[in-house]
Design a protein around this motif. Structure first.
Motif, PDB file in Angstrom:
ATOM      1  N   CYS A   1      -6.256  -1.970   0.475  1.00 44.66           N
ATOM      2  CA  CYS A   1      -5.615  -1.878   1.541  1.00 44.66           C
ATOM      3  C   CYS A   1      -6.407  -2.555   2.639  1.00 44.66           C
ATOM      4  O   CYS A   1      -7.461  -2.114   3.165  1.00 44.66           O
ATOM      5  CB  CYS A   1      -4.704  -0.937   1.768  1.00 44.66           C
ATOM      6  SG  CYS A   1      -4.085  -0.922   3.256  1.00 44.66           S
TER       7      CYS A   1
ATOM      8  N   CYS B   1      -5.585   0.364   5.641  1.00 45.33           N
ATOM      9  CA  CYS B   1      -6.432   1.683   5.577  1.00 45.33           C
ATOM     10  C   CYS B   1      -7.354   1.760   4.494  1.00 45.33           C
ATOM     11  O   CYS B   1      -7.918   2.794   4.305  1.00 45.33           O
ATOM     12  CB  CYS B   1      -5.201   2.725   5.365  1.00 45.33           C
ATOM     13  SG  CYS B   1      -4.693   2.735   3.652  1.00 45.33           S
TER      14      CYS B   1
ATOM     15  N   CYS C   1       0.808  -1.364   0.010  1.00 48.23           N
ATOM     16  CA  CYS C   1       0.013  -0.106   0.054  1.00 48.23           C
ATOM     17  C   CYS C   1       0.840   1.322   0.143  1.00 48.23           C
ATOM     18  O   CYS C   1       1.733   1.463   0.705  1.00 48.23           O
ATOM     19  CB  CYS C   1      -0.899  -0.156   1.299  1.00 48.23           C
ATOM     20  SG  CYS C   1      -1.887   1.496   1.451  1.00 48.23           S
TER      21      CYS C   1
ATOM     22  N   GLU D   1      -0.035   4.168   0.670  1.00 49.69           N
ATOM     23  CA  GLU D   1      -0.689   5.212   1.789  1.00 49.69           C
ATOM     24  C   GLU D   1       0.210   4.877   3.030  1.00 49.69           C
ATOM     25  O   GLU D   1       0.761   5.456   3.864  1.00 49.69           O
ATOM     26  CB  GLU D   1      -1.982   5.185   1.918  1.00 49.69           C
ATOM     27  CG  GLU D   1      -2.787   5.465   0.770  1.00 49.69           C
ATOM     28  CD  GLU D   1      -2.831   6.834   0.257  1.00 49.69           C
ATOM     29  OE1 GLU D   1      -2.477   7.704   1.261  1.00 49.69           O
ATOM     30  OE2 GLU D   1      -2.932   7.288  -0.875  1.00 49.69           O
ATOM     31  N   CYS D   2       0.011   3.412   3.391  1.00 46.77           N
ATOM     32  CA  CYS D   2       0.665   2.993   4.766  1.00 46.77           C
ATOM     33  C   CYS D   2       1.704   1.981   4.956  1.00 46.77           C
ATOM     34  O   CYS D   2       2.030   1.639   6.041  1.00 46.77           O
ATOM     35  CB  CYS D   2      -0.617   2.503   5.540  1.00 46.77           C
ATOM     36  SG  CYS D   2      -1.447   1.058   5.203  1.00 46.77           S
TER      37      CYS D   2
END
Ligand SMILES: [Zn+2]
Length: 105
Positions: free
Chosen positions: A22, A25, A9, A11-12
């Protein structure tokens, strides 16, 4: 046996197994799906914008005809309508913009 795909991911940084989203998140991590959704959203925005422009030019033409009408009372009527329309289109424009912004995330 199907091979598992692992996607990190963006983002995280959670590594997800065989998933489009994901698990940590909820971000969309399938690049192909993401691109498709993005281009669909873009197309939707383009069509919405086109319709808005078409609609506005129609209305403008309508007011143009009215504002140059030979009768004063008709011109006055159209002038009032025009102000109401300007006010409404500002409110509506803001509303549409915020809806699009919310849809685009
Ligand atoms: Zn994530």
């Amino acid at each position: 046996m199907k091979q598992k795909t692992y996607t990190r991911c963006l983002e995280c940084n959670t590594v997800n197994e065989d998933s489009d989203y994901c698990k940590n998140c909820g971000a969309l991590i399938n690049i192909v799906l993401k691109r498709r959704l993005e281009s669909e959203a873009m197309e939707e925005r383009r069509v919405a914008l086109e319709n808005k422009i078409k609609e506005e030019s129609k209305v403008l033409k309508f007011f143009e005809n009215g504002l140059t009408h030979p009768f004063f009372i008709i011109r006055l009527f159209f002038k009032t309508l025009h102000y109401i329309w300007l006010f409404l289109s500002m409110v509506l424009g803001g509303l549409i913009a915020s809806i699009l912004a919310a849809a685009a995330g």
